[in-house]
Design an enzyme around this catalytic site. Structure first.
Site, mmCIF file in Angstrom:
data_model
loop_
_atom_site.group_PDB
_atom_site.id
_atom_site.type_symbol
_atom_site.label_atom_id
_atom_site.label_comp_id
_atom_site.label_asym_id
_atom_site.label_seq_id
_atom_site.Cartn_x
_atom_site.Cartn_y
_atom_site.Cartn_z
ATOM 1 N N HIS A 235 -6.160 -5.372 6.683
ATOM 2 C CA HIS A 235 -4.970 -5.777 7.429
ATOM 3 C C HIS A 235 -3.744 -4.954 7.074
ATOM 4 C CE1 HIS A 235 -4.536 -8.091 3.660
ATOM 5 N NE2 HIS A 235 -3.243 -8.092 3.914
ATOM 6 N N HIS B 127 6.695 -9.351 -3.855
ATOM 7 C CA HIS B 127 5.695 -10.402 -3.687
ATOM 8 C C HIS B 127 4.658 -10.287 -4.794
ATOM 9 C CE1 HIS B 127 3.739 -7.055 -1.643
ATOM 10 N NE2 HIS B 127 2.698 -7.758 -1.246
#
Length: 313
Positions: free
Chosen positions: A115, A179
């Site tokens: 992805h 993140h």
């Protein structure tokens, strides 16, 4: 040889239950604006800089950089599964140019991409196969990692090569910003996960579903303050975006891996894709940025950003 750039965060959670409608609406609108930018530019070729999440590259052989002369999406988290329209001639020529310039890059004639590569193609074009691509992998997860300055050198060398093409080229950087999602490591992975990240052991449908459910739960817990994961760092994200906006890429050469992890989390090293993409554009001189979107998004376990850019006129 017209160039344009679009850098954007990616997240498996964009395609999964959990994020609020308000957040998804904001991101959808921002992506729509970026898509209009891309449509107006109408690229003939897309060069992607992206990471991998142990879906195509594994510790048994982990190059810092790799260029694909053929590639296929693995179909994780609802993204496209199947071959991508890679321009093999340009990919090979790019690799040769990089070697001549002193940047070592591996070649894959059967690159699997996840992805991190496919999601921005689908979001920007509606179809991951809409344009010929040259996919470039940058290791941003599997430690030890090289210095950030090498990603800038990679991007600059790619940008120099792109100057030789008589095509409209869109440069895409996919990843970041701050993140720290639950990614297995050599030190912490249980046996099954260790076999996967080292040897590339295939996942069963049940294992993929279990991983997907784990990601959904991790995001829910993180968004509700019930997670041990490192908090997002919007101040750090904005300082990084300011560096990109102002073209001060050399400032990033002093950012150590320890600093990046401490400020942005283990997966913040995906900023390498942005650094390479902006360096490729900057190889042609000053640029100006647009589509200034940023949202600290705990529901995605990510600082989510989008930037577009074109050479200054």
């Amino acid at each position: 040889m017209p160039l344009a750039l679009c850098c954007m965060s990616h997240s498996p959670l964009l395609n999964l239950p959990g994020p609020s409608a308000e957040l998804l609406d904001q991101i959808t609108d921002a992506i729509a604006d970026a898509r209009k930018f891309v449509e107006q530019f109408d690229p003939e070729l897309v060069v992607t800089f992206s990471p991998d999440h142990y879906n195509g590259f594994f510790y048994r052989l982990m190059p810092p950089f790799c260029i694909g002369t053929a590639a296929a999406g693995v179909g994780d988290y609802g993204t496209y599964q199947g071959p991508l329209p890679v321009d093999a001639d340009i990919a090979n020529a790019c690799a040769e140019s990089l070697w001549e310039s002193g940047v070592d890059i591996a070649i894959s004639t059967a690159m699997d991409v996840d992805h991190g590569t496919v999601q921005p193609l689908q979001e920007l074009f509606g179809d991951a196969t809409a344009r010929p691509v040259v996919p470039i992998f940058i290791n941003s997860v599997a430690t030890p990692l090289g210095p950030l300055s090498r990603s800038r050198a990679l991007g600059a060398a790619v940008g120099t090569f792109l100057a030789t093409l008589d095509k409209r080229v869109l440069i895409v950087g996919s990843g970041g910003l701050s993140h720290d999602p639950p990614v297995p490591t050599l030190a912490t992975a249980p046996p099954a996960a260790l076999d996967r990240i080292v040897h590339g052991a295939p996942m069963t449908p049940e294992q993929r579903m279990a991983r997907q459910e784990a990601v959904i739960k991790a995001a829910h817990d993180f968004a509700h303050g019930q997670s041990p994961l490192r908090s997002l760092n919007p101040d750090w994200d904005r300082s990084l975006l300011e560096i990109f906006d102002e073209g001060r890429l050399s400032d990033l050469d002093g950012w150590t891996n320890t600093f990046i992890t401490g400020e942005g989390g283990n997966s913040a090293h995906e900023i390498r894709t942005w650094v390479a993409a902006f360096a490729a554009l900057a190889a042609h001189g000053e640029y100006q940025t647009g589509n200034h979107f940023y949202r600290a998004a705990p529901e995605l376990i990510a600082g989510f950003a989008i930037r577009t850019a074109v050479p200054s006129t």
